[in-house]
Design a protein around this motif. Structure first.
Motif, short mmCIF file in Angstrom:
data_model
loop_
_atom_site.label_atom_id
_atom_site.label_comp_id
_atom_site.label_asym_id
_atom_site.label_seq_id
_atom_site.Cartn_x
_atom_site.Cartn_y
_atom_site.Cartn_z
N GLU A 171 0.83 -1.21 0.00
CA GLU A 171 0.00 0.00 0.00
C GLU A 171 0.86 1.25 0.00
N THR A 172 1.98 1.21 0.73
CA THR A 172 2.91 2.34 0.74
C THR A 172 3.50 2.55 -0.65
N ALA A 173 3.88 1.45 -1.31
CA ALA A 173 4.43 1.54 -2.67
C ALA A 173 3.40 2.15 -3.62
N ALA A 174 2.15 1.73 -3.51
CA ALA A 174 1.10 2.28 -4.37
C ALA A 174 0.90 3.77 -4.11
N ALA A 175 0.91 4.17 -2.84
CA ALA A 175 0.72 5.58 -2.49
C ALA A 175 1.88 6.44 -2.97
N MET A 176 3.09 5.87 -2.97
CA MET A 176 4.28 6.63 -3.37
C MET A 176 4.59 6.49 -4.86
N GLY A 177 3.91 5.59 -5.54
CA GLY A 177 4.14 5.40 -6.96
C GLY A 177 5.48 4.75 -7.27
N CYS A 178 5.87 3.78 -6.46
CA CYS A 178 7.14 3.09 -6.68
C CYS A 178 6.95 1.60 -6.39
N SER A 179 8.03 0.84 -6.44
CA SER A 179 7.94 -0.60 -6.21
C SER A 179 8.04 -0.92 -4.72
N VAL A 180 7.62 -2.12 -4.37
CA VAL A 180 7.72 -2.59 -2.99
C VAL A 180 9.19 -2.69 -2.59
N ALA A 181 10.04 -3.10 -3.51
CA ALA A 181 11.48 -3.18 -3.23
C ALA A 181 12.05 -1.81 -2.91
N ASN A 182 11.58 -0.78 -3.60
CA ASN A 182 12.03 0.58 -3.33
C ASN A 182 11.61 1.01 -1.92
N VAL A 183 10.37 0.70 -1.55
CA VAL A 183 9.89 1.03 -0.20
C VAL A 183 10.73 0.30 0.84
N ASP A 184 11.03 -0.97 0.58
CA ASP A 184 11.87 -1.75 1.49
C ASP A 184 13.24 -1.10 1.66
N ASN A 185 13.82 -0.64 0.56
CA ASN A 185 15.12 0.03 0.64
C ASN A 185 15.04 1.34 1.41
N LEU A 186 14.00 2.13 1.15
CA LEU A 186 13.83 3.41 1.86
C LEU A 186 13.68 3.18 3.36
N LEU A 187 12.86 2.20 3.73
CA LEU A 187 12.65 1.93 5.15
C LEU A 187 13.89 1.33 5.81
N SER A 188 14.64 0.52 5.06
CA SER A 188 15.89 -0.02 5.60
C SER A 188 16.86 1.10 5.94
N GLU A 189 16.92 2.11 5.09
CA GLU A 189 17.77 3.27 5.37
C GLU A 189 17.27 4.03 6.61
N CYS A 190 15.95 4.12 6.74
CA CYS A 190 15.38 4.76 7.93
C CYS A 190 15.79 3.99 9.19
N PHE A 191 15.68 2.66 9.13
CA PHE A 191 16.04 1.84 10.28
C PHE A 191 17.50 2.05 10.65
N PHE A 192 18.37 2.13 9.64
CA PHE A 192 19.79 2.32 9.88
C PHE A 192 20.05 3.69 10.52
N LYS A 193 19.46 4.73 9.94
CA LYS A 193 19.69 6.09 10.44
C LYS A 193 19.15 6.27 11.86
N LEU A 194 18.03 5.61 12.16
CA LEU A 194 17.40 5.76 13.47
C LEU A 194 17.80 4.68 14.47
N ARG A 195 18.64 3.76 14.01
CA ARG A 195 19.05 2.62 14.84
C ARG A 195 17.82 1.90 15.38
N ALA A 196 16.89 1.60 14.47
CA ALA A 196 15.62 0.97 14.83
C ALA A 196 15.61 -0.48 14.35
N ARG A 197 14.83 -1.30 15.05
CA ARG A 197 14.72 -2.72 14.70
C ARG A 197 13.58 -3.02 13.75
N ASN A 198 12.54 -2.18 13.79
CA ASN A 198 11.35 -2.41 12.95
C ASN A 198 10.64 -1.09 12.71
N SER A 199 9.54 -1.15 11.98
CA SER A 199 8.81 0.06 11.62
C SER A 199 8.27 0.79 12.85
#
Length: 108
Positions: free
Chosen positions: A25-53
């Protein structure tokens, strides 16, 4: 603790996750692929030192990295489509336990 700032697309993806949207649903809202959303969120997790969403959203809101005003308005019921935006994982994917409980209610 100081965190690295999020890129605009990363903040957008994290905001959609905060609203309860799935990766698809996030990919559809952003107009990109699910893999792209996964990459964007992985970067967020790294920057925030987070384990999950959930952890990432909590840290981003606490440190002002994403705007939570929209979600707060939806929680308060101010949005016209508040029910659609506030769907929970429970409503999207019932577990075996919830299915058993529903079956018991049907039998009673």
């Amino acid at each position: 603790m100081k965190y690295k700032p999020l890129a605009p697309r990363q903040a957008e993806a994290l905001t959609h996750r905060a609203r309860g949207l799935s990766y698809a649903e996030t990919a559809a809202a952003m107009g990109c692929s699910v893999a792209n959303v996964d990459n964007l969120l992985s970067e967020c997790f790294f920057k925030l030192r987070a384990r999950n969403s959930t952890d990432a959203v909590a840290k981003a809101v606490k440190h002002g990295l994403i705007q939570f005003a929209l979600l707060a308005a939806v929680i308060a019921g101010a949005g016209p489509d508040a029910n659609e935006l506030m769907r929970t994982r429970f409503q999207r994917r019932p577990t075996i336990r919830t299915i058993r409980i529903r079956n018991r209610e049907d039998l009673a």
